[in-house]
Scaffold this active site. Structure first.
Site, short mmCIF file in Angstrom:
data_model
loop_
_atom_site.label_atom_id
_atom_site.label_comp_id
_atom_site.label_asym_id
_atom_site.label_seq_id
_atom_site.Cartn_x
_atom_site.Cartn_y
_atom_site.Cartn_z
N ASP A 1 -36.62 22.94 22.09
CA ASP A 1 -37.23 23.21 20.88
C ASP A 1 -36.19 22.64 19.95
OD1 ASP A 1 -39.06 24.61 22.23
OD2 ASP A 1 -38.54 26.52 21.07
N HIS B 1 -32.59 24.29 23.75
CA HIS B 1 -32.59 23.82 22.31
C HIS B 1 -31.77 22.40 22.25
CE1 HIS B 1 -33.66 27.80 21.57
NE2 HIS B 1 -34.30 27.49 20.72
ZN LIG Z 1 -37.20 27.16 17.27
#
Ligand SMILES: [Zn+2]
Length: 239
Positions: free
Chosen positions: A61, A206
């Site tokens: 993400d 991430h």
């Molecule tokens: Zn996010």
């Protein structure tokens, strides 16, 4: 045309080539998406011979983000693993070549809104802007419109679900969260993933939003161990 300008152009071309080289893009990996689809089919066919195929979805993400997205793409290629990248539109606008690179490597690129708001608290106009503008920027690099939407913070309610559906999006959250963004240490990220994963897990990591060097450092051990445990890696398309 003055020679000075010519040298500047050559320098610019050299920089662009360097960027492409840093992504490890080759003529072979730059083949059309049908090649990666064929690769995926071959992978599926091979693993389908196993009685029970264990599988996971690896998702990243908040990117694209320099330099972490490129580093992660390099590691994924080393392990021949595909993942899904939920990208923030304004980051795509900033680093379009990283989105393009993810696409060319056979990754699924999906929608994580334009500027990462909590979608429960935005107007319908803002919701549409957040999703559709991101669609457009991703489509410019990949040629397809994302069908998956991951609301920031996993923040969903009935309104968010209805609005996503109205835009033809399927909401995709996660099941394994090592909280890598909080930088708990590389070994903590590794153990949180490996101790909680099972077949069908959606792993959240991430590649953007800040310093993701711990995530990058954790990835090889995670991939090596999951492969040793017999997992295969699927991408999300929400088709
Ligand atoms: Zn996010």
């Amino acid at each position: 045309m003055k020679p000075r300008f010519g040298r500047a152009r050559l320098a610019l071309i050299a920089i662009v080539l360097g960027l492409i080289a840093s992504l490890g893009l080759t003529a072979a990996s730059a083949a059309p998406a049908s090649t990666s689809a064929a690769t995926q089919s071959a992978t599926t066919a091979t693993t389908a011979t196993t009685a029970t195929t264990k599988y996971v979805y690896l998702t990243f993400d908040d990117g694209p983000w320099y330099p972490y997205t490129g580093q992660i793409l390099t590691i994924l290629r080393q392990y021949n693993v595909h993942a899904t990248f939920f990208e923030v539109g304004r980051q795509v606008a900033r680093y379009p070549w990283l989105t393009r690179g993810a696409y060319l490597r056979g990754m699924s690129v999906q929608n994580h809104t334009w500027s990462h708001p909590d979608l429960r608290y935005v107007s319908w106009t803002t919701f549409k802007y957040q999703v559709l503008t991101t669609d457009r920027y991703i489509r410019n690099q990949t040629g397809y419109t994302p069908r998956c939407l991951r609301p920031p913070y996993g923040a969903v309610n009935t309104t968010v679900r209805n609005r996503a559906a109205a835009l033809g999006k399927k909401i995709r959250l996660w099941t394994v969260d090592p909280r890598d963004w909080s930088r708990p240490g590389t070994s903590a990220i590794v153990s949180r993933v490996l101790n909680n994963v099972h077949s069908g897990s959606v792993i959240l990591m991430h590649d953007g939003g800040g310093n993701r060097s711990q995530t990058v450092a954790a990835l090889p051990t995670i991939l090596r161990t999951l492969k040793a445990r017999g997992y295969v890696f699927y991408r999300m398309w929400c088709a």
